[in-house]
Design a protein around this motif. Structure first.
Motif, mmCIF file in Angstrom:
data_model
loop_
_atom_site.group_PDB
_atom_site.id
_atom_site.type_symbol
_atom_site.label_atom_id
_atom_site.label_comp_id
_atom_site.label_asym_id
_atom_site.label_seq_id
_atom_site.Cartn_x
_atom_site.Cartn_y
_atom_site.Cartn_z
ATOM 1 N N SER A 216 0.829 -1.206 0.000
ATOM 2 C CA SER A 216 0.000 0.000 0.000
ATOM 3 C C SER A 216 0.867 1.260 0.000
ATOM 4 O O SER A 216 0.556 2.250 -0.691
ATOM 5 N N ASN A 219 2.252 1.731 -3.394
ATOM 6 C CA ASN A 219 1.203 2.277 -4.255
ATOM 7 C C ASN A 219 1.007 3.775 -4.004
ATOM 8 O O ASN A 219 0.802 4.561 -4.937
ATOM 9 N N LEU A 232 -6.408 3.209 -10.188
ATOM 10 C CA LEU A 232 -6.457 2.392 -8.984
ATOM 11 C C LEU A 232 -7.499 1.282 -9.132
ATOM 12 O O LEU A 232 -8.689 1.563 -9.359
ATOM 13 N N ASP A 234 -9.320 -0.931 -6.954
ATOM 14 C CA ASP A 234 -9.513 -0.765 -5.511
ATOM 15 C C ASP A 234 -10.812 -1.432 -5.060
ATOM 16 O O ASP A 234 -11.803 -0.743 -4.767
ATOM 17 N N GLN A 236 -11.603 -2.853 -2.316
ATOM 18 C CA GLN A 236 -11.969 -2.582 -0.921
ATOM 19 C C GLN A 236 -12.190 -1.083 -0.657
ATOM 20 O O GLN A 236 -12.449 -0.692 0.483
ATOM 21 N N THR A 237 -12.057 -0.250 -1.666
ATOM 22 C CA THR A 237 -12.249 1.223 -1.599
ATOM 23 C C THR A 237 -11.328 1.916 -0.589
ATOM 24 O O THR A 237 -11.607 3.035 -0.160
ATOM 25 N N GLN A 238 -10.238 1.231 -0.207
ATOM 26 C CA GLN A 238 -9.288 1.886 0.703
ATOM 27 C C GLN A 238 -8.552 3.022 -0.002
ATOM 28 O O GLN A 238 -8.339 4.097 0.556
ATOM 29 N N GLY A 239 -8.174 2.760 -1.258
ATOM 30 C CA GLY A 239 -7.480 3.796 -2.019
ATOM 31 C C GLY A 239 -8.358 4.999 -2.267
ATOM 32 O O GLY A 239 -7.905 6.152 -2.198
ATOM 33 N N LYS A 240 -9.621 4.746 -2.574
ATOM 34 C CA LYS A 240 -10.555 5.842 -2.816
ATOM 35 C C LYS A 240 -10.699 6.724 -1.574
ATOM 36 O O LYS A 240 -10.666 7.965 -1.649
ATOM 37 N N TRP A 242 -8.585 7.040 0.851
ATOM 38 C CA TRP A 242 -7.326 7.756 1.105
ATOM 39 C C TRP A 242 -7.189 8.964 0.196
ATOM 40 O O TRP A 242 -6.823 10.061 0.622
#
Length: 257
Positions: A216, A219, A232, A234, A236-240, A242
């Motif tokens: 992560s 990335n 991305l 993504d 799990q929408t963690q990147g979104k 962030w």
């Protein structure tokens, strides 16, 4: 010319009842004046007999006073001269004492600085070995800098689409082999994360919602430092989350599909 004998000879006349100024005026005015004059001279003689020793003593004392005043003036002149010398010596003494105090203050200041410097030297003496080792390491890092930069730029340019295993394959098995083949120095234990981002930035990313695992963080480095726009994947929408938190202050606009 009046003396005790003369006064004694006229005393019987003074004891007579008619030897007074009033009786003399009855006889003759001139006689009355002469009578009054003789009485006055006797009185004057009696007074002057006591005054003459006093006058003589006064003259003597005035002579002594004059001598004493002369001695006093001489002594005063000597005193003024000695006082002037004393003032000069006192001025020199005050200047010497001031210089002494200044020297003592300077010595105390120098002593404190020496103590602080000694404490600093003692405190830093333990760092000498580490600094020497780091100095050698810096020279070695400068030699390896070209290869390390090649690996970092290759990572930013080409490793984005791949997972962690394939990224390690590119870095360790392919690119490092090419660097060795072309005799380009590089760091065997190169830490890409430490090379491309500092720890406070990573901590800030974590607060914004980026997971703390190596993949992560890598990335995040690619997203923030690569020259091309990131895509991305993504689930799990963690990147979104962030990205939205990170760019919240930059008026990020989000279009939902």
């Amino acid at each position: 010319t009046i003396n005790d004998e003369t006064v004694e000879l006229v005393q019987p006349y003074f004891e007579m009842e008619d030897y007074t100024l009033q009786h003399g005026k009855k006889v003759c005015g001139n006689v009355a004046g002469l009578l009054s004059w003789t009485q006055a001279m006797v009185v004057f003689y009696g007074v002057n007999r006591e005054v003459l020793p006093l006058k003589a003593n006064l003259a003597k004392q005035e002579g002594r006073l004059k001598i004493a005043n002369a001695e006093k003036e001489k002594a005063q002149a000597e005193l003024d001269e000695k006082q002037a010398e004393l003032d000069k010596v006192q001025a020199k003494f005050d200047a010497a004492m001031k210089e002494k105090m200044d020297l003592e203050n300077d010595a105390e200041t120098c002593k404190r600085k020496m103590q602080a410097a000694s404490a600093l030297i003692d405190g830093l003496s333990g760092e000498k070995i580490r600094w020497t080792q780091q100095s050698k390491e810096f020279k070695s890092q400068i030699k390896r800098l070209v290869g390390d930069i090649l690996l970092c730029t290759g990572f930013l340019s080409y490793c984005g689409p791949f997972n962690q295993d394939f990224r390690n394959l590119l870095l360790k098995d392919l690119w490092e082999t090419e660097l060795r083949a072309h005799k380009i120095p590089f760091s065997d234990d190169l830490n890409l994360i430490a090379m491309l981002v500092d720890q406070p930035t990573i901590s800030e990313w974590n607060l914004q919602g980026l997971p703390g695992d190596h993949l992560s963080i890598q990335n995040g480095i690619i997203v923030t430092k690569a020259s091309r726009y990131p895509l991305l994947v993504d689930p799990q929408t963690q990147g979104k989350a962030w990205v939205k938190n990170k760019e919240q202050g930059n008026e990020l606009q989000v279009n939902s599909v």
